[in-house]
Design an enzyme around this catalytic site. Structure first.
Site, PDB file in Angstrom:
ATOM      1  N   ASP A  49     -22.255   2.996 -82.434  1.00  0.00           N
ATOM      2  CA  ASP A  49     -22.427   2.455 -83.792  1.00  0.00           C
ATOM      3  C   ASP A  49     -23.599   1.462 -83.812  1.00  0.00           C
ATOM      4  O   ASP A  49     -24.005   0.989 -84.880  1.00  0.00           O
ATOM      5  CB  ASP A  49     -21.135   1.841 -84.350  1.00  0.00           C
ATOM      6  CG  ASP A  49     -20.619   0.677 -83.527  1.00  0.00           C
ATOM      7  OD1 ASP A  49     -21.168   0.409 -82.440  1.00  0.00           O
ATOM      8  OD2 ASP A  49     -19.660   0.025 -83.975  1.00  0.00           O
ATOM      9  N   SER A  50     -24.196   1.208 -82.651  1.00  0.00           N
ATOM     10  CA  SER A  50     -25.458   0.462 -82.608  1.00  0.00           C
ATOM     11  C   SER A  50     -26.523   1.178 -83.435  1.00  0.00           C
ATOM     12  O   SER A  50     -27.546   0.582 -83.772  1.00  0.00           O
ATOM     13  CB  SER A  50     -25.928   0.285 -81.154  1.00  0.00           C
ATOM     14  OG  SER A  50     -25.933   1.533 -80.479  1.00  0.00           O
ATOM     15  N   ASP A  88     -18.719   6.729 -81.298  1.00  0.00           N
ATOM     16  CA  ASP A  88     -18.073   5.464 -81.658  1.00  0.00           C
ATOM     17  C   ASP A  88     -17.299   5.591 -82.959  1.00  0.00           C
ATOM     18  O   ASP A  88     -17.795   6.169 -83.935  1.00  0.00           O
ATOM     19  CB  ASP A  88     -19.146   4.376 -81.865  1.00  0.00           C
ATOM     20  CG  ASP A  88     -19.196   3.404 -80.706  1.00  0.00           C
ATOM     21  OD1 ASP A  88     -18.228   3.323 -79.926  1.00  0.00           O
ATOM     22  OD2 ASP A  88     -20.223   2.706 -80.592  1.00  0.00           O
ATOM     23  N   LYS A 118     -14.898   6.533 -78.922  1.00  0.00           N
ATOM     24  CA  LYS A 118     -14.814   5.182 -78.337  1.00  0.00           C
ATOM     25  C   LYS A 118     -14.380   4.225 -79.441  1.00  0.00           C
ATOM     26  O   LYS A 118     -14.825   4.348 -80.581  1.00  0.00           O
ATOM     27  CB  LYS A 118     -16.156   4.735 -77.756  1.00  0.00           C
ATOM     28  CG  LYS A 118     -16.110   3.287 -77.216  1.00  0.00           C
ATOM     29  CD  LYS A 118     -17.282   2.964 -76.318  1.00  0.00           C
ATOM     30  CE  LYS A 118     -18.553   2.584 -77.045  1.00  0.00           C
ATOM     31  NZ  LYS A 118     -18.443   1.387 -77.914  1.00  0.00           N
ATOM     32  N   GLU A 120     -13.263  -0.159 -80.084  1.00  0.00           N
ATOM     33  CA  GLU A 120     -13.338  -1.516 -79.537  1.00  0.00           C
ATOM     34  C   GLU A 120     -11.975  -2.201 -79.615  1.00  0.00           C
ATOM     35  O   GLU A 120     -11.233  -2.004 -80.577  1.00  0.00           O
ATOM     36  CB  GLU A 120     -14.375  -2.343 -80.307  1.00  0.00           C
ATOM     37  CG  GLU A 120     -15.781  -1.779 -80.184  1.00  0.00           C
ATOM     38  CD  GLU A 120     -16.829  -2.643 -80.886  1.00  0.00           C
ATOM     39  OE1 GLU A 120     -16.493  -3.743 -81.384  1.00  0.00           O
ATOM     40  OE2 GLU A 120     -17.992  -2.206 -80.930  1.00  0.00           O
ATOM     41  N   GLU A 186     -18.453  -5.094 -71.757  1.00  0.00           N
ATOM     42  CA  GLU A 186     -19.723  -5.594 -72.294  1.00  0.00           C
ATOM     43  C   GLU A 186     -19.815  -7.114 -72.169  1.00  0.00           C
ATOM     44  O   GLU A 186     -18.910  -7.841 -72.592  1.00  0.00           O
ATOM     45  CB  GLU A 186     -19.887  -5.174 -73.771  1.00  0.00           C
ATOM     46  CG  GLU A 186     -21.198  -5.705 -74.363  1.00  0.00           C
ATOM     47  CD  GLU A 186     -21.647  -5.020 -75.642  1.00  0.00           C
ATOM     48  OE1 GLU A 186     -21.040  -4.027 -76.053  1.00  0.00           O
ATOM     49  OE2 GLU A 186     -22.641  -5.504 -76.224  1.00  0.00           O
TER      50      GLU A 186
HETATM   51  O1  KIV Z   1     -22.778   1.018 -79.957  1.00  0.00           O
HETATM   52  C1  KIV Z   1     -23.207   1.060 -78.793  1.00  0.00           C
HETATM   53  O2  KIV Z   1     -24.360   1.426 -78.546  1.00  0.00           O
HETATM   54  C2  KIV Z   1     -22.306   0.644 -77.718  1.00  0.00           C
HETATM   55  C3  KIV Z   1     -22.836   0.566 -76.322  1.00  0.00           C
HETATM   56  C4  KIV Z   1     -23.997  -0.281 -76.158  1.00  0.00           C
HETATM   57  C5  KIV Z   1     -21.764   0.312 -75.327  1.00  0.00           C
HETATM   58  O3  KIV Z   1     -21.163   0.414 -77.967  1.00  0.00           O
END
Ligand code: KIV
Length: 280
Positions: A49-50, A88, A118, A120, A186
Site C-alpha cells: 500500500d506504499s 497489501d 498482507k 498490519e 519493520e
Molecule cells: O507497503 C509496503 O510497501 C510495505 C513494505 C515496505 C513492507 O508494507
C-alpha cells in the site's frame, strides 16, 4: 526458467519452509514492467500500500483503497511467473471484523490472482489471521512500525525500544501462532529483530530490522534511488535513477527547444538535416 534458475512458482508453504535457510528476497512492485524486473530475482513481490505514497503522491498509506490495490495487483500479476505475489490489505478494509477482512481478502485474491495478502497489526489481528487462514487465505503479517497506524504512533519512529520490545515480541508470536506464513518486521532495533527471528516458527522479513531475519524487503523505488530527498537509514541505494532520469528529461527539453530533436533518424521520409528556424 528465471534468471536465478527457478522453474517453479513460489508459494506461501515454500516461503515458510525457507525459515533459517538462504534469505528470502522480497521487493515491492506496483506495475507490470517493475514486476517483470523483480520476478527474475525475487522470491516474493509485494504490491504494497506504499503505492499510495510512491506512485499517487499521497501523504500516507491511509488514503489507499481496495480498488487501487485491485488495479495495481492486476498489473503486477501480468508481470510475474515465479515470485509469490502478496497484496497489501489497505487501511479500513479489514480491521472491523474477521468477516470484513474475509470479504476484502477474497476480492483481492479473486480479482488479482495473488497468492496471499498482507495485513498490519499484532495481537489485535490474531483472530482475523486465524479466520482467514482457516478459510484458505494465506496471510503475511506485519508488526513493529505499521505505517497504517501513523496517527496512533505520532509519526514513523522506531518501535520496540527498551521495554516496548516485549510488545513487539508478543505481537510477532501471536501472528505466527495464528497461522501467518511469514511476518514483516519493520523499523525495530536489530537485537529485537534477531531475537524474534529465533523465537517464532515462521520466516521474518525485515525492513529496517536485522540481517538475521529470514528475508529482506525494500520499496523498489527506494533502492533504485528514484526519490532524491528521501534517504531513510534502512534503505541502501543500489542506483541513482532519479538523478539520471532528471538529466535525461533536461537533455530532451533542451534538444526540443533547440530543434535538435527529432533528428532525421527519428522521422519518416526525407527531412532536412538541420533544424527548422522558429517562425519559418
Ligand atoms: O507497503 C509496503 O510497501 C510495505 C513494505 C515496505 C513492507 O508494507
Amino acid at each position: 526458467m528465471s534468471a536465478t534458475g527457478r522453474s517453479t512458482a513460489m508459494t506461501p508453504p515454500r516461503v515458510t519452509a525457507a525459515k533459517g535457510r538462504t534469505p528470502l528476497v522480497c521487493l515491492t512492485a506496483y506495475t507490470t514492467p517493475m514486476a517483470r524486473l523483480a520476478d527474475a530475482h525475487c522470491d516474493v513481490v509485494l504490491v504494497g500500500d506504499s503505492v499510495g505514497m510512491v506512485l499517487h503522491g499521497l501523504p500516507s498509506t491511509l488514503g489507499v483503497t481496495l480498488d487501487m490495490m485491485v488495479m495495481h495487483g492486476k498489473a503486477v500479476r501480468r508481470g510475474l511467473q515465479f515470485a509469490l505475489m502478496v497484496v497489501d490489505m489497505p487501511f479500513g478494509s479489514y480491521e472491523e471484523s474477521p468477516a470484513q477482512a474475509y470479504r476484502s481478502a477474497a476480492r483481492l485474491m479473486a480479482e488479482t490472482g495473488c497468492g496471499a495478502v498482507k495485513l498490519e497489526g499484532g495481537e489485535i489481528m490474531a483472530e482475523t489471521i486465524a479466520f482467514l487462514t482457516r478459510r484458505g487465505i494465506p496471510v503475511m503479517a506485519h508488526v513493529g512500525l505499521t505505517p497504517q497506524a501513523v496517527n496512533a504512533f505520532g509519526g514513523y519512529a522506531l518501535q520496540g525500544s527498551g521495554n516496548d520490545g516485549e510488545r513487539i515480541r508478543r505481537d510477532a508470536a501471536a501472528v505466527s501462532e495464528a497461522g501467518a506464513f511469514a511476518v514483516v518486521l519493520e523499523k525495530i532495533p536489530e537485537p529485537l529483530a534477531r531475537r524474534i527471528t529465533q523465537e517464532i516458527a515462521v520466516p521474518t522479513i525485515g525492513i529496517g530490522a536485522s540481517p538475521a531475519c529470514d528475508g529482506q524487503i525494500l520499496v523498489t523505488e527506494d533502492l533504485l534511488g528514484l526519490f532524491g530527498d528521501f534517504r531513510p537509514k534502512f534503505v541502501k541505494r543500489y542506483a541513482e535513477l532519479g538523478g539520471q532520469a532528471e538529466q535525461a528529461i533536461a537533455a530532451y527539453a533542451q534538444e526540443v527547444r533547440a530543434r535538435h530533436f527529432p533528428a532525421p533518424d527519428h522521422v519518416f521520409g526525407d527531412a532536412p538535416a538541420t533544424g527548422v528556424a522558429d517562425n519559418a
